[in-house]
Design an enzyme around this catalytic site. Structure first.
Site, short mmCIF file in Angstrom:
data_model
loop_
_atom_site.label_atom_id
_atom_site.label_comp_id
_atom_site.label_asym_id
_atom_site.label_seq_id
_atom_site.Cartn_x
_atom_site.Cartn_y
_atom_site.Cartn_z
N ASN A 158 2.44 5.00 -7.51
CA ASN A 158 3.01 6.31 -7.18
C ASN A 158 4.51 6.40 -7.43
O ASN A 158 5.00 7.39 -7.97
CB ASN A 158 2.66 6.71 -5.76
CG ASN A 158 3.10 5.68 -4.73
OD1 ASN A 158 3.29 4.51 -5.02
ND2 ASN A 158 3.29 6.13 -3.50
N GLY A 235 1.32 -0.84 -1.11
CA GLY A 235 0.07 -0.21 -1.50
C GLY A 235 -0.75 0.19 -0.29
O GLY A 235 -0.20 0.39 0.81
N SER A 236 -2.04 0.27 -0.46
CA SER A 236 -2.91 0.75 0.61
C SER A 236 -3.02 -0.26 1.73
O SER A 236 -2.84 -1.47 1.54
CB SER A 236 -4.30 1.05 0.05
OG SER A 236 -4.98 -0.16 -0.25
N THR A 237 -3.34 0.23 2.92
CA THR A 237 -3.50 -0.64 4.07
C THR A 237 -4.68 -1.60 3.88
O THR A 237 -4.60 -2.78 4.24
CB THR A 237 -3.70 0.19 5.34
OG1 THR A 237 -2.50 0.95 5.57
CG2 THR A 237 -3.97 -0.67 6.55
N VAL A 239 -5.92 -2.92 1.12
CA VAL A 239 -5.55 -4.02 0.23
C VAL A 239 -4.46 -4.87 0.89
O VAL A 239 -4.46 -6.10 0.76
CB VAL A 239 -5.09 -3.50 -1.14
CG1 VAL A 239 -4.63 -4.65 -2.03
CG2 VAL A 239 -6.22 -2.72 -1.82
N GLY A 240 -3.54 -4.22 1.60
CA GLY A 240 -2.46 -4.95 2.28
C GLY A 240 -3.00 -5.94 3.29
O GLY A 240 -2.47 -7.05 3.44
N GLU A 257 4.43 -3.12 2.76
CA GLU A 257 4.69 -1.70 3.03
C GLU A 257 3.44 -0.96 2.63
O GLU A 257 3.11 -0.88 1.45
CB GLU A 257 5.92 -1.22 2.25
CG GLU A 257 6.44 0.12 2.77
CD GLU A 257 5.98 1.29 1.93
OE1 GLU A 257 5.04 1.98 2.38
OE2 GLU A 257 6.56 1.51 0.86
N CYS A 291 3.57 7.43 0.07
CA CYS A 291 3.22 6.85 1.36
C CYS A 291 3.92 7.57 2.51
O CYS A 291 3.42 7.58 3.63
CB CYS A 291 3.56 5.36 1.38
SG CYS A 291 5.29 5.00 0.98
#
Length: 489
Positions: A158, A235-237, A239-240, A257, A291
């Site tokens: 993004n 990135g996404s939660t 994947v995080g 983040e 985000c």
């Protein structure tokens, strides 16, 4: 209409060990313009072996880089900022073509990146040692701040340029080697272009590597490799959490983040017109694919109808279309999958009682703004982080209810409070469980000298200013016994 001036075919090579070369994978990836789906460039992907070579290269070059004077390291960062500024037109064109950015968003991303480079150019001078008193006679305790060695950076689609540089620049500044793995969909702006910038700035070869790899091929190899001591992931939660799990299992530090379900709370005494203007910007910037974008707009019941009216009128002014048109504010979403997902949430929320007062057309990856009113916190459109131009406006009967609703989310990244009483706004802001929040502004804010990061499922750690120093360095205690110490043997 603007014309693309970059030659996309030049971005068909990996940057590994100071060389531009083909990846060793048997697979290719076709980079597409999300607006018209035209092919920009095809690249042969990096293999697991390529990832290993990149890390080894970074580790080897890091040994000498750590010993380079602070002034020289700082100068490379400043030079990189100059190179990026000179290449502004090219990278803006790339961001528009590769990510669907508007010209305004793309230029802002370049501005943020240049500011970060200049800010982090100060970090080499902050790697000082300190002396701490000892309880043992004749002993001197020294505490040294040192680079961790090698940092792995995984960046999203993004804000690919900025969110890569936000980790790469401070990691290099404090003496580390870096390997970056950008999102496949934005591998030029998130990786290869940055490598070219630092190459032109005179960064020693091998120190920064950019690998374009498919996670379906390399799996967890980028994280599990023994050389990187810190993995920076944005990135996404979902994947995080996976990244954090793998890091924990391998005793690596993770800087994460992650996603956000950010609120704007519009209190009863707010300037309605100003709040509505800010909400339109904070919701629809980059199609809502940020985000920090507003996910839930919480408005006091006494001004709800007036706010909704103002918000809808201002949304009508938002132009949707080809991002190469400088007047366009909302361009395409990154892929069709995002549209299918959010359309399902919209439909579910309407069935659950939300009222759709504006639902524009969807054409390809273009999605016109959607406004849902009478939304409740348990509806799909409010529970989930939407990376789409969908505004969910929630009515509340009190300030206490607004705070409660804000905090019911598992996320806590950014947020916003609107009120005419600024100090009361701060009191409310401090009750919201979030890493960042802004009084009388929208939620999309970043500054190079300010700690950036979230709470709860929005991540771990902080980027920006001296907080980045903490993320990418380690401390070592060295004691010096200057007088003979008695021992019982």
């Amino acid at each position: 209409m603007a014309t693309v001036t970059t030659t996309f075919s030049m971005w068909s090579n990996q940057y590994i060990n100071g060389q531009w070369r083909k990846g060793d994978s048997q697979n290719d990836y076709r980079n597409q313009n999300p607006f018209d789906l035209s092919e920009l460039v095809k690249i042969k992907l990096a293999s697991i072996e390529d990832v290993g070579v990149a890390y080894q290269s970074a580790a080897k070059a890091q040994k000498a880089w750590q010993k380079v004077s602070p002034g020289e390291r700082s100068a490379v960062l400043k030079k990189a900022a100059e190179v990026l500024e000179k290449g502004r037109d090219e990278i803006v064109q790339i961001l528009v073509a590769e990510t669907g950015s508007s010209f305004a968003k793309a230029n802002a991303e370049v501005d943020f990146s240049i500011a970060d480079m200049n800010q982090f150019a100060q970090l080499p001078f902050k790697m000082e040692a300190s002396v701490v008193s000892s309880v043992i006679p004749g002993k001197e305790n020294r505490v040294y701040r040192l680079p961790v060695g090698v940092v792995g950076v995984i960046s999203p689609f993004n804000f690919p340029l900025y969110l890569s540089i936000r980790a790469i620049a401070p990691a290099l500044a404090v003496g580390n080697g870096v390997v970056v793995k950008p999102d496949l969909q934005t591998f030029i702006s998130g990786g290869l272009f940055i490598a070219k910038v630092f190459e032109e700035a005179g960064l020693p070869k091998g120190l920064l590597n950019a690998v374009v790899a498919d996670i379906n091929e390399i799996g967890d190899a980028f994280i599990e490799h023994p050389l990187p001591k810190v993995i920076s992931f944005t990135g996404s939660t979902a994947v995080g959490k996976r990244v954090g799990e793998v890091c924990g299992r391998n005793l690596k530090r993770a800087a994460l983040e992650l996603g956000g379900n950010n609120v704007m709370i519009v209190l009863e005494d707010a300037d309605i017109e100003q709040a509505a203007s800010a909400a339109v910007f904070g919701k629809f910037l980059h199609q809502g694919q940020i985000c920090m974008a507003l996910n839930r707009i919480i408005v006091h019941q006494n001004i709800y109808d007036k706010f909704v009216k103002a918000f809808k009128e201002k949304t009508q002014l938002v132009k949707v279309g080809n991002p190469f048109d400088p007047s366009v504010f909302v361009g395409p979403l990154i892929n069709k999958k995002q549209i299918y997902k959010v359309q399902g949430w919209i439909d579910d929320s309407i069935r659950e009682g939300a009222v759709c007062i504006k639902r524009g057309n969807v054409a390809g990856n273009l999605m016109e703004p959607v406004i849902l009113t009478n939304v409740t916190n348990d509806m799909a459109i409010a529970k989930n982080e939407q990376f789409a131009p969908v505004a969910a406006i929630l009515p509340v009967e009190s300030e206490e209810e607004a705070i409660q609703i804000a905090n019911e989310s598992d996320y806590g990244l950014s947020g916003s409070i609107f009120t005419r009483d600024v100090e009361h706004g701060v009191e409310v802001a401090l009750q919201i469980e979030t890493g960042m929040i802004h009084v009388n502004d929208q939620s999309v804010n970043t500054e190079s000298n300010i700690p950036f990061g979230g709470e709860k499922s929005s991540g771990l750690g902080r980027y920006g200013g001296d907080w980045s120093l903490e993320e990418f360095t380690t401390t070592r205690w060295v004691s010096v016994q200057k007088e003979k110490r008695p021992f019982p043997f």
